[in-house]
Motif scaffolding. Structure first.
Motif, PDB file in Angstrom:
ATOM      1  N   ASN A   1      94.691  -3.245   9.623  1.00 33.25           N
ATOM      2  CA  ASN A   1      95.589  -2.196   9.671  1.00 33.25           C
ATOM      3  C   ASN A   1      94.997  -0.919   9.179  1.00 33.25           C
ATOM      4  N   GLN A   2      94.555  -0.178  10.361  1.00 24.83           N
ATOM      5  CA  GLN A   2      94.037   1.130   9.996  1.00 24.83           C
ATOM      6  C   GLN A   2      94.865   2.166   9.175  1.00 24.83           C
ATOM      7  N   THR A   3      96.269   2.005   9.236  1.00 24.80           N
ATOM      8  CA  THR A   3      97.184   3.194   8.520  1.00 24.80           C
ATOM      9  C   THR A   3      96.942   2.657   7.049  1.00 24.80           C
ATOM     10  N   ARG A   4      97.203   1.284   6.697  1.00 23.57           N
ATOM     11  CA  ARG A   4      97.432   1.031   5.285  1.00 23.57           C
ATOM     12  C   ARG A   4      96.192   0.204   4.515  1.00 23.57           C
TER      13      ARG A   4
ATOM     14  N   ASP B   1     102.334   1.520  12.392  1.00 17.52           N
ATOM     15  CA  ASP B   1     101.007   1.440  11.919  1.00 17.52           C
ATOM     16  C   ASP B   1     100.088   1.222  12.909  1.00 17.52           C
ATOM     17  N   GLU B   2      98.686   1.964  12.838  1.00 16.10           N
ATOM     18  CA  GLU B   2      97.673   1.798  13.854  1.00 16.10           C
ATOM     19  C   GLU B   2      96.957   0.437  13.457  1.00 16.10           C
TER      20      GLU B   2
ATOM     21  N   PRO C   1     101.753   9.575  13.344  1.00 13.78           N
ATOM     22  CA  PRO C   1     102.284   8.606  13.817  1.00 13.78           C
ATOM     23  C   PRO C   1     103.353   7.501  13.070  1.00 13.78           C
ATOM     24  N   CYS C   2     104.341   7.136  13.906  1.00 11.01           N
ATOM     25  CA  CYS C   2     105.525   6.412  13.074  1.00 11.01           C
ATOM     26  C   CYS C   2     104.967   4.830  12.935  1.00 11.01           C
TER      27      CYS C   2
END
Length: 85
Positions: free
Chosen positions: A70-73, A50-51, A47-48
């Motif tokens: 923020n699932q990504t960070r 953030d989720e 993914p480019c």
């Protein structure tokens, strides 16, 4: 100024002397085109962006609230819980 002009003239003169001595030849190319296949096993989805996940809670059994995570960070996007009603 004269030193710069002398340096530029020396570089240009050396190029005129060296350039004819260097021979450039092109490599032969086969007439058949080669096709490179890509296998899907080697390619992963990355993914480019953030989720962002929305989390809900029932505050004091009366107010429905939400907050974005923020699932990504791994941090809360919103500082406080936001009332939905």
């Amino acid at each position: 100024m004269k030193k710069k002009l002398l340096i530029v003239a020396t570089v240009c003169a050396s190029l005129f002397v060296v350039a004819p001595a260097v021979s450039v030849s092109a490599a032969e190319v086969e007439s058949e085109s080669q096709v490179q296949t890509i296998q899907n096993d080697d390619i992963g989805i990355a993914p480019c962006a953030d989720e962002i996940v929305t989390k809900f809670r029932l505050y004091k059994k009366t107010k429905l609230q939400y907050r974005r995570w923020n699932q990504t960070r791994g941090y809360w996007v919103d500082k406080d819980w936001i009332d939905l009603n």
